[in-house]
Design a protein around this motif. Sequence first.
Motif, PDB file in Angstrom:
ATOM      1  N   ALA A 290      -2.700  -3.916  -0.065  1.00  0.00           N
ATOM      2  CA  ALA A 290      -2.078  -4.154   0.964  1.00  0.00           C
ATOM      3  C   ALA A 290      -2.825  -4.271   2.444  1.00  0.00           C
ATOM      4  CB  ALA A 290      -1.286  -2.770   1.523  1.00  0.00           C
ATOM      5  N   LYS A 291      -3.988  -3.615   2.194  1.00  0.00           N
ATOM      6  CA  LYS A 291      -5.042  -3.715   3.475  1.00  0.00           C
ATOM      7  C   LYS A 291      -5.640  -5.330   3.230  1.00  0.00           C
ATOM      8  CE  LYS A 291      -7.428  -0.485   5.122  1.00  0.00           C
ATOM      9  NZ  LYS A 291      -8.038   0.636   5.427  1.00  0.00           N
ATOM     10  N   ILE A 292      -5.824  -5.670   2.234  1.00  0.00           N
ATOM     11  CA  ILE A 292      -6.346  -7.110   2.165  1.00  0.00           C
ATOM     12  C   ILE A 292      -5.553  -8.126   2.693  1.00  0.00           C
ATOM     13  CG2 ILE A 292      -7.035  -8.790   0.343  1.00  0.00           C
ATOM     14  CD1 ILE A 292      -8.234  -6.545  -1.536  1.00  0.00           C
ATOM     15  N   ILE A 293      -4.292  -7.988   2.236  1.00  0.00           N
ATOM     16  CA  ILE A 293      -3.514  -9.087   2.707  1.00  0.00           C
ATOM     17  C   ILE A 293      -2.786  -8.948   4.102  1.00  0.00           C
ATOM     18  CG2 ILE A 293      -1.272  -8.175   1.871  1.00  0.00           C
ATOM     19  CD1 ILE A 293      -2.287 -11.891   1.588  1.00  0.00           C
ATOM     20  N   GLY A 294      -2.802  -7.666   4.597  1.00  0.00           N
ATOM     21  CA  GLY A 294      -2.551  -7.304   5.901  1.00  0.00           C
ATOM     22  C   GLY A 294      -3.525  -7.810   6.821  1.00  0.00           C
ATOM     23  N   ARG A 295      -4.680  -7.675   6.616  1.00  0.00           N
ATOM     24  CA  ARG A 295      -5.913  -8.032   7.622  1.00  0.00           C
ATOM     25  C   ARG A 295      -5.879  -9.666   7.437  1.00  0.00           C
ATOM     26  NH1 ARG A 295     -10.569  -3.761   8.440  1.00  0.00           N
ATOM     27  NH2 ARG A 295     -10.819  -5.352  10.248  1.00  0.00           N
ATOM     28  N   MET A 296      -5.705 -10.253   6.376  1.00  0.00           N
ATOM     29  CA  MET A 296      -6.064 -11.629   6.317  1.00  0.00           C
ATOM     30  C   MET A 296      -4.709 -12.336   6.967  1.00  0.00           C
ATOM     31  SD  MET A 296      -6.730 -12.627   2.221  1.00  0.00           S
ATOM     32  CE  MET A 296      -6.411 -14.490   2.631  1.00  0.00           C
ATOM     33  N   SER A 297      -3.591 -11.584   7.045  1.00  0.00           N
ATOM     34  CA  SER A 297      -2.471 -12.136   7.759  1.00  0.00           C
ATOM     35  C   SER A 297      -2.158 -12.056   9.340  1.00  0.00           C
ATOM     36  CB  SER A 297      -1.139 -11.758   7.266  1.00  0.00           C
ATOM     37  OG  SER A 297      -1.250 -11.997   5.829  1.00  0.00           O
ATOM     38  N   THR A 298      -2.955 -11.234   9.839  1.00  0.00           N
ATOM     39  CA  THR A 298      -3.192 -10.847  11.398  1.00  0.00           C
ATOM     40  C   THR A 298      -4.215 -11.629  12.048  1.00  0.00           C
ATOM     41  OG1 THR A 298      -2.634  -9.280  13.001  1.00  0.00           O
ATOM     42  CG2 THR A 298      -4.272  -8.693  11.083  1.00  0.00           C
ATOM     43  N   LEU A 299      -4.115 -11.925  13.225  1.00  0.00           N
ATOM     44  CA  LEU A 299      -5.074 -12.528  14.106  1.00  0.00           C
ATOM     45  C   LEU A 299      -5.533 -11.194  15.213  1.00  0.00           C
ATOM     46  CD1 LEU A 299      -3.860 -15.709  15.062  1.00  0.00           C
ATOM     47  CD2 LEU A 299      -5.608 -15.352  13.363  1.00  0.00           C
ATOM     48  N   GLY A 300      -6.536 -11.498  15.670  1.00  0.00           N
ATOM     49  CA  GLY A 300      -7.332 -10.626  16.649  1.00  0.00           C
ATOM     50  C   GLY A 300      -8.196  -9.702  16.019  1.00  0.00           C
ATOM     51  N   GLU A 301      -8.663  -8.432  16.541  1.00  0.00           N
ATOM     52  CA  GLU A 301      -9.722  -7.622  16.225  1.00  0.00           C
ATOM     53  C   GLU A 301      -9.656  -7.150  14.692  1.00  0.00           C
ATOM     54  OE1 GLU A 301     -10.174  -4.201  18.658  1.00  0.00           O
ATOM     55  OE2 GLU A 301     -10.844  -5.607  20.421  1.00  0.00           O
ATOM     56  N   MET A 302      -8.475  -7.073  14.291  1.00  0.00           N
ATOM     57  CA  MET A 302      -8.256  -6.709  12.771  1.00  0.00           C
ATOM     58  C   MET A 302      -8.193  -7.591  11.867  1.00  0.00           C
ATOM     59  SD  MET A 302      -7.925  -3.421  13.269  1.00  0.00           S
ATOM     60  CE  MET A 302      -7.470  -2.905  11.414  1.00  0.00           C
ATOM     61  N   HIS A 303      -8.537  -9.010  12.054  1.00  0.00           N
ATOM     62  CA  HIS A 303      -8.376  -9.967  11.335  1.00  0.00           C
ATOM     63  C   HIS A 303      -9.750 -10.104  10.311  1.00  0.00           C
ATOM     64  CE1 HIS A 303      -7.565 -14.033   9.610  1.00  0.00           C
ATOM     65  NE2 HIS A 303      -8.815 -14.569  10.035  1.00  0.00           N
ATOM     66  N   MET A 304      -9.511 -10.539   8.974  1.00  0.00           N
ATOM     67  CA  MET A 304     -10.466 -10.882   7.912  1.00  0.00           C
ATOM     68  C   MET A 304     -10.456 -12.247   7.549  1.00  0.00           C
ATOM     69  SD  MET A 304     -12.685  -8.477   7.572  1.00  0.00           S
ATOM     70  CE  MET A 304     -12.800  -6.735   8.116  1.00  0.00           C
ATOM     71  N   PRO A 305     -11.535 -12.842   7.461  1.00  0.00           N
ATOM     72  CA  PRO A 305     -12.933 -12.540   7.947  1.00  0.00           C
ATOM     73  C   PRO A 305     -12.922 -12.279   9.288  1.00  0.00           C
ATOM     74  CG  PRO A 305     -12.884 -14.482   6.439  1.00  0.00           C
ATOM     75  CD  PRO A 305     -11.572 -14.240   6.938  1.00  0.00           C
ATOM     76  N   GLN A 306     -13.982 -11.377   9.799  1.00  0.00           N
ATOM     77  CA  GLN A 306     -14.075 -11.192  11.240  1.00  0.00           C
ATOM     78  C   GLN A 306     -14.758 -12.281  11.805  1.00  0.00           C
ATOM     79  OE1 GLN A 306     -16.137  -7.218  11.396  1.00  0.00           O
ATOM     80  NE2 GLN A 306     -14.147  -6.289  11.657  1.00  0.00           N
ATOM     81  N   LYS A 307     -15.630 -13.093  11.319  1.00  0.00           N
ATOM     82  CA  LYS A 307     -16.299 -14.151  11.946  1.00  0.00           C
ATOM     83  C   LYS A 307     -15.758 -15.541  11.395  1.00  0.00           C
ATOM     84  CE  LYS A 307     -18.814 -10.960  13.984  1.00  0.00           C
ATOM     85  NZ  LYS A 307     -18.573 -10.476  15.125  1.00  0.00           N
ATOM     86  N   GLY A 308     -15.734 -16.432  12.318  1.00  0.00           N
ATOM     87  CA  GLY A 308     -15.710 -17.762  11.900  1.00  0.00           C
ATOM     88  C   GLY A 308     -14.234 -18.335  11.869  1.00  0.00           C
ATOM     89  N   THR A 309     -13.296 -17.627  12.076  1.00  0.00           N
ATOM     90  CA  THR A 309     -11.921 -17.967  12.015  1.00  0.00           C
ATOM     91  C   THR A 309     -11.088 -17.731  13.031  1.00  0.00           C
ATOM     92  OG1 THR A 309     -11.244 -16.127  10.463  1.00  0.00           O
ATOM     93  CG2 THR A 309     -11.705 -18.175   9.360  1.00  0.00           C
ATOM     94  N   THR A 310     -10.235 -18.176  13.759  1.00  0.00           N
ATOM     95  CA  THR A 310      -9.607 -18.096  14.967  1.00  0.00           C
ATOM     96  C   THR A 310      -7.881 -18.400  14.399  1.00  0.00           C
ATOM     97  OG1 THR A 310      -9.593 -20.219  15.989  1.00  0.00           O
ATOM     98  CG2 THR A 310     -11.270 -18.392  16.540  1.00  0.00           C
ATOM     99  N   VAL A 311      -7.577 -19.092  13.317  1.00  0.00           N
ATOM    100  CA  VAL A 311      -6.243 -19.357  12.917  1.00  0.00           C
ATOM    101  C   VAL A 311      -6.196 -18.890  11.554  1.00  0.00           C
ATOM    102  CG1 VAL A 311      -6.219 -21.703  14.449  1.00  0.00           C
ATOM    103  CG2 VAL A 311      -6.987 -21.924  12.029  1.00  0.00           C
ATOM    104  N   LEU A 312      -4.919 -18.645  11.311  1.00  0.00           N
ATOM    105  CA  LEU A 312      -4.778 -18.020   9.845  1.00  0.00           C
ATOM    106  C   LEU A 312      -4.682 -19.338   8.808  1.00  0.00           C
ATOM    107  CD1 LEU A 312      -1.461 -15.792  10.423  1.00  0.00           C
ATOM    108  CD2 LEU A 312      -3.995 -15.278  10.286  1.00  0.00           C
ATOM    109  N   HIS A 313      -5.303 -18.872   7.732  1.00  0.00           N
ATOM    110  CA  HIS A 313      -5.477 -20.059   6.739  1.00  0.00           C
ATOM    111  C   HIS A 313      -4.102 -19.849   5.555  1.00  0.00           C
ATOM    112  CE1 HIS A 313      -7.964 -21.782   3.021  1.00  0.00           C
ATOM    113  NE2 HIS A 313      -6.978 -22.635   3.296  1.00  0.00           N
TER     114      HIS A 313
END
Length: 328
Positions: A290-313
């Motif tokens: 749940a944490k993996i997909i949750g953080r991939m699916s949100t933008l902002g400080e909680m987004h993963m990866p934290q560096k190098g992306t500003t839009v969702l893949h």
Amino acid sequence: MKKVLILMGVLLIPILFIILNNTGRGTVAKDNIVFRDKLSDYNLFKGKIADLVPNDQGVSYELASALFTDYTDKRRVIFLPKGGKMIATDDGLPSFPDGTIIAKTFFYPSRDAVGSSRQRLLETRLLIHKDGQWNAATYRWNAAQDEAFLLMDNASVHVSFLDNKGVERQTNYIIPSRKDCMACHRQGNQLLPIGPKIRNLNRTIVHDDDSIQQLVRLTQMEAIDLKSFKVSNSLLGYEDIGQSTANRARAYLEINCAHCHNPKGTAYMTMLDLRYESPLNETGIWLKQAKIIGRMSTLGEMHMPQKGTTVLHDEGILLIKTYLKTLQ
């Protein structure tokens, strides 16, 4: 009493894990080179610098699975010192001769007012190997697209681009600082390249209108020495729908997440080991779906990866969602 012991175990095991994996995590050494002010000062490219034609020491390469960075295209070149070779002894990173420079340029294809194809160059990242140490820096391309300048801090560039579905998007693309580079490239107390592992170079490429195995091509160019090592492993392309969902997903996590989520990475304390070679029951994926997909699916400080992306893949999120459903 039994409940107390179980609770203590739950609390202490993560702490023990962190302590045991924190050995040798001294501060990363300061740069042992002085970075030049302009990309052109390195004379890495022939002719018009924006054409990115490598000099005679430059070896272009492609990866089987590549890092997602806001749908940018990338041009990758390894510049080896004269007579120098990469030496491979396993399917991980080869050893690089002193003086090696790895350059990765990020750009968006675009069209000008008359419909001619061109590129919008955003940044070139350099990894320079000197005296056994890697040094990282980023260079930002100017509006005239005829030079890139050394960045001391990160920078934001407003861009419009087409994603994989041809949908036009806009974002404030972030060019990383050296500190940001360290966040991903740090392994223990040193910086290391991420992409050019032997298993990720072990793929077919097109050269002179013909298909050739890339490691064969690099060997022919005398750019790599495989010694007695027989290459048998390859990291498949996560976009290859002909492969299994599980293998594609693990390849995606390897190149996009595992540089931090491994026992020597900066996110070691999360107890996620997302390296491709790690057995599933040792990755932590089961427990943290749940944490993996949750953080991939949100933008902002909680987004993963934290560096190098500003839009969702979108494609990557769908792949990982599909994979996680198979584990339930």
